[in-house]
Each structure stands twice: as structure tokens, then as C-alpha cells.
Design an enzyme around this catalytic site. Structure first.
Site, short mmCIF file in Angstrom:
data_model
loop_
_atom_site.label_atom_id
_atom_site.label_comp_id
_atom_site.label_asym_id
_atom_site.label_seq_id
_atom_site.Cartn_x
_atom_site.Cartn_y
_atom_site.Cartn_z
N ASN A 1 -1.37 11.59 7.85
CA ASN A 1 -1.59 10.53 8.83
C ASN A 1 -3.04 10.44 9.30
OD1 ASN A 1 0.97 9.47 8.75
ND2 ASN A 1 1.75 10.90 10.28
N ASP B 1 2.66 13.59 15.42
CA ASP B 1 2.97 13.67 13.98
C ASP B 1 1.67 13.63 13.20
OD1 ASP B 1 4.48 13.79 11.66
OD2 ASP B 1 4.73 11.63 11.53
N ILE C 1 0.86 -1.20 0.00
CA ILE C 1 0.00 0.00 0.00
C ILE C 1 0.88 1.24 0.00
CG2 ILE C 1 -1.79 1.30 1.23
CD1 ILE C 1 -2.65 -1.27 2.61
N SER C 2 1.97 1.14 0.75
CA SER C 2 2.82 2.32 0.89
C SER C 2 4.26 1.92 1.18
CB SER C 2 2.27 3.18 2.03
OG SER C 2 3.28 3.98 2.60
N ASP D 1 -0.40 5.96 12.13
CA ASP D 1 1.01 6.31 12.33
C ASP D 1 1.26 6.85 13.74
OD1 ASP D 1 3.59 6.51 11.62
OD2 ASP D 1 3.35 8.08 10.11
N GLY E 1 7.70 3.64 2.57
CA GLY E 1 8.26 4.87 3.13
C GLY E 1 9.67 4.66 3.59
N LYS E 2 10.21 5.69 4.23
CA LYS E 2 11.58 5.61 4.72
C LYS E 2 11.66 4.75 5.96
CE LYS E 2 12.73 10.26 3.38
NZ LYS E 2 11.36 10.76 3.59
N ASN F 1 7.07 0.04 5.67
CA ASN F 1 6.31 -0.30 4.48
C ASN F 1 5.01 -0.92 4.94
OD1 ASN F 1 8.45 -0.15 2.03
ND2 ASN F 1 9.41 -0.78 3.93
N VAL F 2 3.94 -0.60 4.25
CA VAL F 2 2.65 -1.13 4.65
C VAL F 2 2.08 -1.98 3.52
CG1 VAL F 2 0.30 -0.56 5.43
CG2 VAL F 2 2.23 0.84 6.19
N1 LIG Z 1 -4.57 0.33 8.69
C1 LIG Z 1 -4.34 0.85 7.48
N2 LIG Z 1 -5.26 0.69 6.51
C2 LIG Z 1 -5.05 1.21 5.28
N3 LIG Z 1 -3.95 1.88 4.91
C3 LIG Z 1 -2.99 2.05 5.84
C4 LIG Z 1 -3.13 1.55 7.16
N4 LIG Z 1 -2.02 1.89 7.86
C5 LIG Z 1 -1.23 2.55 7.01
N5 LIG Z 1 -1.79 2.66 5.79
C6 LIG Z 1 -1.21 3.30 4.59
O1 LIG Z 1 0.20 3.26 4.69
C7 LIG Z 1 0.74 4.57 4.69
C8 LIG Z 1 1.94 4.64 5.64
O2 LIG Z 1 1.53 4.28 6.94
P1 LIG Z 1 2.12 5.02 8.19
O3 LIG Z 1 1.81 6.48 8.08
O4 LIG Z 1 1.66 4.32 9.40
O5 LIG Z 1 3.67 4.76 8.00
P2 LIG Z 1 4.85 5.82 8.08
O6 LIG Z 1 5.45 5.66 9.40
O7 LIG Z 1 4.35 7.18 7.69
O8 LIG Z 1 5.87 5.36 7.06
P3 LIG Z 1 6.84 6.36 6.30
O9 LIG Z 1 6.85 7.68 7.04
O10 LIG Z 1 8.12 5.71 6.33
O11 LIG Z 1 6.21 6.48 4.96
C9 LIG Z 1 -0.40 5.48 5.06
O12 LIG Z 1 -0.27 6.76 4.52
C10 LIG Z 1 -1.60 4.76 4.49
O13 LIG Z 1 -1.76 5.09 3.14
MG LIG Z 2 2.72 8.32 7.99
#
Ligand SMILES: Nc1ncnc2c1ncn2[C@@H]1O[C@H](COP(=O)(O)OP(=O)(O)OP(=O)(O)O)[C@@H](O)[C@H]1O
Ligand SMILES: [Mg+2]
Length: 257
Positions: free
Chosen positions: A196, A191, A57-58, A208, A60-61, A64-65
Site C-alpha cells: 500500500n 493497513d 490497474i488492479s 488504500d 482485488g477482492k 478494482n482500480v
Molecule cells: N492513485 C493511484 N494511482 C496509481 N495506482 C493506484 C492508485 N490507487 C490504487 N492504485 C493501484 O491499485 C492497487 C489497489 O489499490 P488499493 O490498495 O487502494 O485497493 P485495495 O483495497 O488493496 O484492493 P484489494 O485489497 O481488493 O486489492 C494498488 O496496489 C495500486 O497498484
Molecule cells: Mg491495497
């Protein structure tokens, strides 16, 4: 791809190919499934927590989701990266706290403690009635939670990418959620931004929660104010006449005289 991986993710090869064509997430995904992570994932699969890792789905740094699926429906699996890059974004107060918890050395354990921290914050928020994804399990650098998305399993988008037809009721709901987090869960997100907050069927869901801190922390008011100013700016662009200080008070900032 190893045999274990093939067993674990039977359709991974095809999907990786598909994704490479679509948006080249494949390489990132391969990188994240390092050995330790793979073992942790296989443990959750063995426990029946989910059966398939569907897609990313995503990326990031920090984490990863992935969308996962199984008998209990769709889920979101957040995999914290076990790499040095991970801590660049950590606020210093959080690093201090983690180092105290974990002790010197072991970098991996620091990451696990970070994942645990987010899981604990999510649980506290869920218990307080704050709209967050329901946390299911945390193990090592993995955090499994409910997918925020449609019944068909399409993940909900972040607020930043979602035009709101009626921003006012959305903002009211968001303020109520954050206030509940401050008052009942006694936590400040730290944050909170339009990145978020997911928009699920027109309602806000906060995600997040790794940087969440106690309302008793000396930096808590400052962090809540920052979050409030952030949202005020965002909602002003959406046409609402909101002030950061007012949002701050309504989000629970009035607890600090
Ligand atoms: N429970 C969830 N259901 C659907 N999408 C989710 C869920 N949790 C996270 N995501 C998706 O994953 C993305 C990243 O999640 P999250 O913000 O928790 O990680 P992060 O710590 O910001 O990672 P990074 O900053 O490294 O990108 C979110 O913007 C969202 O699109
Ligand atoms: Mg985030």
C-alpha cells in the site's frame, strides 16, 4: 455490452479483447460494471470528471482500480465491489463503526459509506501534507483520485514490487509521511504495508486508506505498531538495520506513553 455501455466506453469492446489476450482482466471488469456501478460511472462522466476508462490497474477482492483519462489528465478510479465478498477483509471495529453510521439493512449503503470513509481520510491526509493521491470526488462506490504515475500515465508500482537503489532516504521519507499522518491528520493507516505504498519517481505515496482510524481509537497504537513491524521486516530484507519499535516511535508512536 449494452448501448449505454458502448456509449460510455466506446473502445471498451476492443480493449476488452486486447486485455483478454494480454492478461484476462476483461471478465473481472465486466463483473464490476454492474448496473449500479455503471450508473454511478456515467454520472461522473456526465459531470466531466473524466471521459474514458482506459484499463484496469488492479483487481482485488475488495476493489478494482482503473486508469481513467479526461480533460484534467489521468486519474485513478477505485470501484468498491458491491458484493458480499467485500466485507470479509474488513476489521471488526470498522464494520461496527460502519453499521452505526448506516443503520441496519442496506448492504450497498455500507459499501458507499466505506468509500466515503476512505475519501475523507484521504482529504485529511492531503490537508496535513501526507503523501497520498489527491482525492477528487467520491460518489456511491466510486472514488476518483489523481493517478500516481508518470506524466505519460504509467501507474507507479507498489513498493513490494520495486527494488530500491537507495532504501535509506526512501525509508526516512516514509517515516516522515506516516509521522505527519499521526501528528497532523491524527490518523493511523491500519493497513500500511509495502503493498500500500507506491513508489513514484523514487518517493513514497500512501494509498488504500479505507481502514484508517483515529489516533484516539483504543486500537490505534496496536495498528501503528503492526505497520511499523511490517516495514522493519521489509527494510531489513533490503539491508537496513531497523527495529520495529524504533520505527513505531518515529512514526508517531511516541505520542502514547
Ligand atoms: N492513485 C493511484 N494511482 C496509481 N495506482 C493506484 C492508485 N490507487 C490504487 N492504485 C493501484 O491499485 C492497487 C489497489 O489499490 P488499493 O490498495 O487502494 O485497493 P485495495 O483495497 O488493496 O484492493 P484489494 O485489497 O481488493 O486489492 C494498488 O496496489 C495500486 O497498484
Ligand atoms: Mg491495497
Amino acid at each position: 455490452m449494452s448501448r449505454v455501455e458502448e456509449l460510455l466506453f466506446p473502445r471498451r469492446k476492443e480493449r476488452t479483447e486486447e486485455r483478454r489476450k494480454e492478461r484476462s482482466h476483461g471478465d473481472v471488469r465486466d463483473e464490476v460494471f454492474d448496473r449500479l456501478t455503471l450508473l454511478a460511472v456515467s454520472r461522473l462522466v456526465t459531470q466531466g470528471m473524466f471521459q474514458e476508462v482506459d484499463y484496469s490497474i488492479s483487481t482485488g477482492k475488495e476493489a478494482n482500480v482503473f486508469r481513467v483519462s479526461g480533460r484534467s489528465g489521468f486519474g485513478a478510479l477505485k470501484i468498491y465491489r458491491i458484493s458480499n465478498a467485500v466485507f470479509r477483509r474488513f476489521p471488526p471495529w470498522a464494520l461496527e463503526e460502519l453499521r452505526r453510521t448506516v443503520g441496519p439493512g442496506s448492504f450497498g449503503r455500507l459499501v458507499f459509506a466505506w468509500a466515503h470513509r476512505e475519501f475523507t481520510a484521504m482529504k485529511a491526509c492531503e490537508a496535513a501534507g501526507v503523501p497520498v493521491p489527491r482525492p477528487r470526488i467520491q460518489w456511491r462506490n466510486l472514488l476518483l483520485m489523481d493517478l500516481v504515475g508518470s506524466p505519460q500515465g504509467v501507474p507507479s508500482p507498489p513498493l513490494i514490487h520495486t527494488p530500491l537503489p537507495t532504501p535509506q532516504p526512501f525509508l526516512e521519507e516514509l517515516v516522515k509521511g506516516v509521522r505527519r499522518m499521526t501528528e497532523k491528520a491524527k490518523l493511523v493507516h491500519g493497513d500500511l504495508s509495502p503493498y500500500n505504498v507506491l513508489v513514484s519517481d523514487g518517493h513514497p505515496v500512501l494509498i488504500d486508506l479505507g481502514q484508517t482510524i483515529s489516533v484516539d481509537h483504543p486500537q490505534a497504537p496496536e495498528l501503528l505498531l503492526r505497520d511499523a513491524l511490517n516495514f522493519a521486516r521489509f527494510f531489513r530484507r533490503a539491508g537496513l538495520p531497523v527495529e520495529g519499535e524504533e520505527l513505531f516511535r518515529r512514526m508517531g508512536g511516541d505520542r502514547w506513553p
